[in-house]
Enzyme design. Structure first.
Site, mmCIF file in Angstrom:
data_model
loop_
_atom_site.group_PDB
_atom_site.id
_atom_site.type_symbol
_atom_site.label_atom_id
_atom_site.label_comp_id
_atom_site.label_asym_id
_atom_site.label_seq_id
_atom_site.Cartn_x
_atom_site.Cartn_y
_atom_site.Cartn_z
ATOM 1 N N ASP A 87 -12.233 7.014 3.922
ATOM 2 C CA ASP A 87 -11.003 6.751 4.667
ATOM 3 C C ASP A 87 -10.581 5.283 4.567
ATOM 4 O O ASP A 87 -9.467 4.917 4.946
ATOM 5 C CB ASP A 87 -11.213 7.155 6.136
ATOM 6 C CG ASP A 87 -9.908 7.325 6.891
ATOM 7 O OD1 ASP A 87 -8.833 7.313 6.248
ATOM 8 O OD2 ASP A 87 -9.961 7.478 8.127
ATOM 9 N N ASP A 122 -2.656 10.200 3.875
ATOM 10 C CA ASP A 122 -4.056 9.800 4.042
ATOM 11 C C ASP A 122 -4.771 10.787 4.957
ATOM 12 O O ASP A 122 -4.681 10.707 6.177
ATOM 13 C CB ASP A 122 -4.104 8.376 4.642
ATOM 14 C CG ASP A 122 -5.537 7.865 4.807
ATOM 15 O OD1 ASP A 122 -6.465 8.512 4.277
ATOM 16 O OD2 ASP A 122 -5.705 6.805 5.457
ATOM 17 N N LYS A 153 -10.152 12.561 8.623
ATOM 18 C CA LYS A 153 -9.620 12.128 9.913
ATOM 19 C C LYS A 153 -9.557 13.306 10.878
ATOM 20 O O LYS A 153 -9.445 14.453 10.451
ATOM 21 C CB LYS A 153 -8.191 11.588 9.730
ATOM 22 C CG LYS A 153 -8.106 10.244 9.041
ATOM 23 C CD LYS A 153 -6.655 9.765 8.984
ATOM 24 C CE LYS A 153 -6.553 8.430 8.265
ATOM 25 N NZ LYS A 153 -7.198 7.316 8.971
ATOM 26 N N ARG A 164 -7.683 -0.438 0.887
ATOM 27 C CA ARG A 164 -8.217 -1.658 0.281
ATOM 28 C C ARG A 164 -8.664 -1.421 -1.156
ATOM 29 O O ARG A 164 -8.656 -2.336 -1.984
ATOM 30 C CB ARG A 164 -9.366 -2.193 1.153
ATOM 31 C CG ARG A 164 -10.526 -1.261 1.284
ATOM 32 C CD ARG A 164 -11.443 -1.626 2.449
ATOM 33 N NE ARG A 164 -10.911 -1.184 3.740
ATOM 34 C CZ ARG A 164 -11.527 -1.378 4.907
ATOM 35 N NH1 ARG A 164 -12.685 -2.026 4.944
ATOM 36 N NH2 ARG A 164 -11.003 -0.929 6.021
ATOM 37 N N LYS A 205 0.845 -1.202 0.000
ATOM 38 C CA LYS A 205 0.000 0.000 0.000
ATOM 39 C C LYS A 205 0.877 1.248 0.000
ATOM 40 O O LYS A 205 1.680 1.456 0.903
ATOM 41 C CB LYS A 205 -0.910 -0.006 1.238
ATOM 42 C CG LYS A 205 -1.698 1.304 1.441
ATOM 43 C CD LYS A 205 -2.633 1.230 2.653
ATOM 44 C CE LYS A 205 -3.261 2.596 2.947
ATOM 45 N NZ LYS A 205 -4.127 2.586 4.144
ATOM 46 N N GLU A 212 -9.433 3.686 2.125
ATOM 47 C CA GLU A 212 -8.919 3.843 0.755
ATOM 48 C C GLU A 212 -7.878 2.794 0.392
ATOM 49 O O GLU A 212 -7.722 2.449 -0.772
ATOM 50 C CB GLU A 212 -8.329 5.249 0.574
ATOM 51 C CG GLU A 212 -6.877 5.443 1.045
ATOM 52 C CD GLU A 212 -6.660 5.253 2.549
ATOM 53 O OE1 GLU A 212 -7.654 5.294 3.289
ATOM 54 O OE2 GLU A 212 -5.505 5.047 2.966
ATOM 55 N N ASP A 253 1.601 6.098 5.657
ATOM 56 C CA ASP A 253 0.621 5.190 5.059
ATOM 57 C C ASP A 253 1.156 4.528 3.782
ATOM 58 O O ASP A 253 0.425 3.846 3.079
ATOM 59 C CB ASP A 253 -0.681 5.958 4.789
ATOM 60 C CG ASP A 253 -1.915 5.089 4.967
ATOM 61 O OD1 ASP A 253 -1.794 3.986 5.535
ATOM 62 O OD2 ASP A 253 -2.994 5.515 4.517
HETATM 63 N N1 BES Z 1 -4.268 4.357 6.891
HETATM 64 C C1 BES Z 1 -5.395 4.052 7.684
HETATM 65 C C2 BES Z 1 -5.112 3.012 8.754
HETATM 66 C C3 BES Z 1 -4.165 3.443 9.838
HETATM 67 C C4 BES Z 1 -4.638 3.905 11.035
HETATM 68 C C5 BES Z 1 -2.804 3.313 9.671
HETATM 69 C C6 BES Z 1 -3.763 4.261 12.033
HETATM 70 C C7 BES Z 1 -1.938 3.665 10.673
HETATM 71 C C8 BES Z 1 -2.422 4.131 11.861
HETATM 72 C C9 BES Z 1 -6.502 3.513 6.812
HETATM 73 O O1 BES Z 1 -6.560 4.028 5.536
HETATM 74 C C10 BES Z 1 -7.782 3.895 7.484
HETATM 75 O O2 BES Z 1 -8.054 5.052 7.564
HETATM 76 N N2 BES Z 1 -8.533 2.914 7.942
HETATM 77 C C11 BES Z 1 -9.757 3.175 8.617
HETATM 78 C C12 BES Z 1 -10.781 2.171 8.161
HETATM 79 C C13 BES Z 1 -12.178 2.500 8.586
HETATM 80 C C14 BES Z 1 -12.661 3.723 7.860
HETATM 81 C C15 BES Z 1 -13.060 1.329 8.276
HETATM 82 C C16 BES Z 1 -9.511 3.057 10.118
HETATM 83 O O3 BES Z 1 -8.725 2.195 10.527
HETATM 84 O O4 BES Z 1 -10.059 3.858 10.854
HETATM 85 ZN ZN ZN Z 2 -4.787 4.705 4.785
HETATM 86 MN MN MN Z 3 -7.600 5.843 5.450
#
Ligand code: BES
Ligand code: ZN
Ligand code: MN
Length: 505
Positions: free
Chosen positions: A351, A274, A281, A355, A269, A353, A292
């Site tokens: 968010d 992000d 966020k 996947r 990834k 993104e 990220d």
């Molecule tokens: N890049 C984030 C995941 C992440 C969170 C990485 C904290 C490192 C530290 C990912 O893109 C994300 O935002 N995931 C969301 C998914 C949710 C919207 C289902 C998350 O984990 O909140």
């Molecule tokens: Zn992310």
């Molecule tokens: Mn995200």
């Protein structure tokens, strides 16, 4: 830092510090029959009693990574002897060995020491490669953008692992491999550490291109237009909110002799920043979302090491790279995109993104001949809730492949823990308007994210490593600085080297 493995007796080595590992449980013998490590002349050490004295003082207990420095103890040529804790002897593995190497470097570099020799007893000599990797990783600092003129003054210049007896393995090759792997990991850490204003998808692609040149890999780059032609609607939907162009980076390693028909794809990834997109966020901590792209960095670094170490199977690295931004062009919750696979996806949360870009990259990898897929991604915050910061989460549709990945991770000293993927979890991914939604609600967030990827990998054997909570250290450890860890890379390289090419799934 120059690194090497030697069998020269310690008193022939001219170093600023000679180090020995001492274990906790051996504390019982304080003051009496303390057996000093055999490579420091036991006779002299016993006579002079410095080892016993140190133990008796209570200053040193043998706890993991604890260090004590002695100056000019009798019977040793080096200016200093550093005693470093090995914890419980029975629990000492490659993980601890690597951290001992790192802790030594970090404990000594602020003290004017330039050269270190770590003496390994016979039972520790199998870990010579690991301590060298640890030393190189421990020497790395996230200070590339600090202008302090003195920042380079404190570096250790030479690290030697000294064996107390002849090794049963080629020591030069072991040292070389350790250097290749650790340097690749530090390269990955440098990429991760670059802020998003300096490292956008184009810059990540440029870095991958120069790695490809260095390591004799083929390199291809798909730009927005090429991806549009192919129909990568999931990736392009994420990218559309950013002024920075998205790319799909492809790095190909092809061995001289191909066997077995297996073709491993490593997918990382590469979200260079992000924000969360329209599902934005919170401000607090958002600056960290420049990491990220840690999965991407692990793949790019691993491909460099793979190009140098030349394992027996063809391996292709795929790095989908985008910036997830907020703008008048950004994708909205409720949008429905068509992925490269043809499956339609309802975007419920912009968010989620990672996947989306991985889905198109995985489909592309399969269409280009991948028989086995392993991805690494900072995919979910939920993985940190499940496993904390110690283990990466592992998911699969094929236990054989995961067993291989776990074995490689263990050998490489990276902690990985498998999470379940029962069919029931798939039911969280239901959309009334498209084939699937991009999020599955609050329960089991890391598992539903993995299930989303699985829908695109099927039926190819696939493993997903969620490294969101292990790719970045919020606080320095004795063996490693704060910041990017480069996790995943060593597992990838080990997996590639251990691959038995004739096994076809
Ligand atoms: N890049 C984030 C995941 C992440 C969170 C990485 C904290 C490192 C530290 C990912 O893109 C994300 O935002 N995931 C969301 C998914 C949710 C919207 C289902 C998350 O984990 O909140
Ligand atoms: Zn992310
Ligand atoms: Mn995200």
């Amino acid at each position: 830092m120059q690194v090497q493995i030697e069998t020269t007796p310690i008193d022939k080595l001219d170093v600023d510090a000679a180090a020995v590992i001492c274990f906790e449980e051996e504390k019982a013998s304080v003051g009496t029959a303390v057996a000093p490590p055999q490579h420091v002349d036991p006779e002299i050490a016993n006579q002079s009693g410095w080892m016993a004295e140190l133990r008796a003082s209570g200053e040193f207990t043998g706890k993991l990574y604890e260090t004590s420095i002695l100056h000019r103890p009798q019977g040793v040529a080096a200016k200093r002897v550093v005693v470093i804790g090995g914890g419980k002897r029975g629990k000492f593995s490659a993980v601890e060995a690597r951290r001992v190497g790192g802790s030594l470097v970090r404990a000594l570099k602020s003290k004017g020491v330039k050269s270190i020799a770590l003496l390994l007893e016979a039972s520790e000599s199998e870990h010579a490669g690991a301590v060298i990797e640890g030393a190189l990783l421990g020497g790395w600092e996230p200070d590339a953008l600090k202008t302090d003129a003195k920042k380079n003054e404190n570096q250790i210049q030479q690290f030697t692992a000294v064996l107390s007896e002849a090794a049963a393995y080629p020591i030069e090759k072991t040292a070389q491999r350790a250097e290749i792997v650790a340097e690749a990991q530090n390269l990955a850490r440098n990429l991760i550490n670059q802020p998003a204003n300096l490292l956008n998808p184009a810059a990540l692609a440029a870095a991958a291109e120069s790695v490809a040149h260095e390591a004799n890999l083929q390199y291809e780059l798909l730009d927005r237009e090429a991806m549009k032609q192919l129909g990568m609607g999931a990736l392009l939907g994420v990218a559309q909110g950013s002024a920075n162009e998205p790319f799909l980076i492809v790095m190909k390693y092809r061995p001289g002799r191909e066997e077995g028909g297996n073709h491993l794809a490593l997918v990382g990834k590469g979200v260079t920043f992000d924000t969360g997109g329209i599902s934005i966020k919170p401000a607090d901590g958002m600056e960290k979302m420049r990491y990220d792209m840690a999965g991407a960095a692990a793949v790019i670094g691993a491909m460099r090491a793979i190009g140098q170490l030349k394992p027996a199977i063809p391996i292709t690295g795929y790095v989908p790279s985008v910036e997830n931004m907020v703008s008048g062009n950004a994708q909205r919750p409720g949008d429905i995109v068509t992925s490269l696979s043809g499956k339609t996806i309802e975007i419920l949360n912009t968010d989620a993104e990672g996947r989306l870009i991985l889905a198109d990259a995985i489909t592309y990898a399969i269409r280009n001949g991948a028989t086995h897929i392993v991805d690494a991604a900072t995919l979910t915050g939920a993985i940190g809730i499940a496993l904390g910061h110690h283990n990466a989460g592992a998911f699969t549709n094929n236990q054989d492949l995961l067993d291989r990945v776990m074995k490689a991770a263990k050998e490489a000293g990276e902690k990985v823990w498998q999470l379940p993927m029962d069919d029931e979890y798939k039911d969280y991914l239901k959309s009334a308007f498209a084939d699937l939604p991009n999020v599955g609600g609050r329960p089991a967030g890391s598992i539903t994210a993995a299930w989303f990827l699985r829908e695109f990998a099927e039926p190819a054997p696939w493993v997903h490593l969620d490294i969101a909570s292990t790719a970045w250290l919020d606080d320095a450890k004795p063996w490693m600085s704060k910041g990017p860890t480069g996790v995943g890379l060593r597992t990838f390289v080990q997996l590639a080297q251990d691959w038995v090419p004739t096994i076809v799934q």
